[in-house]
Write a protein that holds these residues in place. Sequence first.
Motif, PDB file in Angstrom:
ATOM      1  N   ALA A  88       0.842  -1.198   0.000  1.00  0.00           N
ATOM      2  CA  ALA A  88       0.000   0.000   0.000  1.00  0.00           C
ATOM      3  C   ALA A  88       0.875   1.244   0.000  1.00  0.00           C
ATOM      4  CB  ALA A  88      -0.914   0.009   1.218  1.00  0.00           C
ATOM      5  N   ARG A  89       0.386   2.297  -0.626  1.00  0.00           N
ATOM      6  CA  ARG A  89       1.108   3.574  -0.640  1.00  0.00           C
ATOM      7  C   ARG A  89       0.666   4.493   0.500  1.00  0.00           C
ATOM      8  NH1 ARG A  89       0.710   6.397  -6.324  1.00  0.00           N
ATOM      9  NH2 ARG A  89       1.713   8.025  -5.057  1.00  0.00           N
ATOM     10  N   THR A  90      -0.434   4.149   1.137  1.00  0.00           N
ATOM     11  CA  THR A  90      -0.936   4.967   2.233  1.00  0.00           C
ATOM     12  C   THR A  90      -0.059   4.826   3.471  1.00  0.00           C
ATOM     13  OG1 THR A  90      -3.209   4.735   1.472  1.00  0.00           O
ATOM     14  CG2 THR A  90      -2.893   5.426   3.747  1.00  0.00           C
ATOM     15  N   ALA A  91       0.349   5.947   4.037  1.00  0.00           N
ATOM     16  CA  ALA A  91       1.094   5.962   5.291  1.00  0.00           C
ATOM     17  C   ALA A  91       0.315   6.785   6.299  1.00  0.00           C
ATOM     18  CB  ALA A  91       2.478   6.571   5.090  1.00  0.00           C
ATOM     19  N   THR A  92       0.216   6.280   7.518  1.00  0.00           N
ATOM     20  CA  THR A  92      -0.412   7.034   8.597  1.00  0.00           C
ATOM     21  C   THR A  92       0.675   7.486   9.552  1.00  0.00           C
ATOM     22  OG1 THR A  92      -2.439   5.738   8.405  1.00  0.00           O
ATOM     23  CG2 THR A  92      -2.140   6.987  10.423  1.00  0.00           C
ATOM     24  N   LEU A  93       0.852   8.798   9.662  1.00  0.00           N
ATOM     25  CA  LEU A  93       1.932   9.381  10.452  1.00  0.00           C
ATOM     26  C   LEU A  93       1.364  10.130  11.648  1.00  0.00           C
ATOM     27  CD1 LEU A  93       3.941  10.982   7.489  1.00  0.00           C
ATOM     28  CD2 LEU A  93       4.153   8.655   8.403  1.00  0.00           C
ATOM     29  N   MET A 119       2.742   7.676  -0.144  1.00  0.00           N
ATOM     30  CA  MET A 119       4.155   7.516  -0.468  1.00  0.00           C
ATOM     31  C   MET A 119       4.307   7.379  -1.979  1.00  0.00           C
ATOM     32  SD  MET A 119       5.379   4.856   2.542  1.00  0.00           S
ATOM     33  CE  MET A 119       4.057   3.671   2.199  1.00  0.00           C
ATOM     34  N   PRO A 120       5.475   7.675  -2.514  1.00  0.00           N
ATOM     35  CA  PRO A 120       5.664   7.574  -3.968  1.00  0.00           C
ATOM     36  C   PRO A 120       5.669   6.137  -4.479  1.00  0.00           C
ATOM     37  CG  PRO A 120       7.724   8.130  -2.878  1.00  0.00           C
ATOM     38  CD  PRO A 120       6.653   8.242  -1.838  1.00  0.00           C
ATOM     39  N   GLU A 121       5.892   5.164  -3.581  1.00  0.00           N
ATOM     40  CA  GLU A 121       5.919   3.753  -3.958  1.00  0.00           C
ATOM     41  C   GLU A 121       5.171   2.926  -2.914  1.00  0.00           C
ATOM     42  OE1 GLU A 121       9.805   2.173  -4.658  1.00  0.00           O
ATOM     43  OE2 GLU A 121      10.557   4.018  -5.580  1.00  0.00           O
ATOM     44  N   PRO A 122       4.656   1.764  -3.305  1.00  0.00           N
ATOM     45  CA  PRO A 122       4.042   0.879  -2.319  1.00  0.00           C
ATOM     46  C   PRO A 122       5.096   0.395  -1.321  1.00  0.00           C
ATOM     47  CG  PRO A 122       3.372   0.259  -4.540  1.00  0.00           C
ATOM     48  CD  PRO A 122       4.492   1.245  -4.685  1.00  0.00           C
TER      49      PRO A 122
END
Length: 353
Positions: A88-93, A119-122
């Motif tokens: 997944a490209r989704t990041a939770t910060l 993110m730019p990549e999975p």
Amino acid sequence: MPPKKKRPVVHAVAVLALLGASGYFTVELRKDEQAKAPSVQAVTDEPNLESNTGQQGGKQSWERLKNPERTVLRGAKGQVLATFTDNARTATLRGPSRTFSEPANTKSKVVTEDWVRLMPEPWTKGAEKEKWFKDWFKQNYGSQEDDIFAYAFQYVQGAPVKKDDEGIPYAGDAVFGPFKADGVDRLEQNDFYDYLGISYTFRSGTTMPARKERYRALDCSGFMRMIWGYRARYPLMATNTLGDGLPRTADGMARSKVGVDIIKMQGPAPWYTRPKNIDVLQPGDLLFFKMDHRTGNHIDHVALYLGLDTDGHRVFVSSRKEQNGPTMGDTGGVSRIDGNGFYAGLFRSAKRL
């Protein structure tokens, strides 16, 4: 001579008084405008964001978890600072706390330190050691630039219009869609290019023309495509079959191979079954619902998961006919997937892009 010296002083005082009054009224007018606009409220605190170089060690540690396969970054006290899910490209910060509210339609509020970014990549196992990720993380961790949540609330009722350099309004109060001929129901299939009022050429080369009668309109999947695709730059398909990326409809998204299926669709068609465990959900996930018997075995609604509201309920934001546009509001069913409410009973699956 003395009178001549006094006049400029008196004049200056008068000018300062007028300027002061003008400034006061300007500030008050701005306060009034801000009070009317249901925008994201100001950041309310600054958590102690520990510095990070992308390397394991020091106060921070990287940990692998399962169901789904993911990597989390933990702080000195064991708190989760960031989550990255495989494929997944989704990041939770973790970041400064924000309050999302929509007083025009609901009393529900979400106070969260979660910032959802692409993110730019999975993500892949061990990506924390790669240069692309280190560069991205350094730029985005602790950033207060608009994220997916901020984008979403730029389309709720009363949200102010924002225009790009070409004068095209890319944000502001959106409707679900124009009325049908019966004057009761609303037209669906309103995509982001309809809202923008411009033709859009997708990566596949397909050009879709905007329809004038659907200007400023976003249906549920069009709303997701606006915030994830047009705003956050996630690849978009022109339809459910043309191109690659996020498909056009809720059903297309739910059945697509993009991202990661966090909660898989189960049970017999056409209604499928409600998931038993929703604890795996993470802010930023796409939620899918089966709501209408007229759509056969199709999944017919999609929403963005926000997390817990201040009452401890799991809530979402989506574009809905009943509210005529993007909302986390209550009309037509409270925006919750826990309990036994309208949407909770019709919730079917979830995806992490």
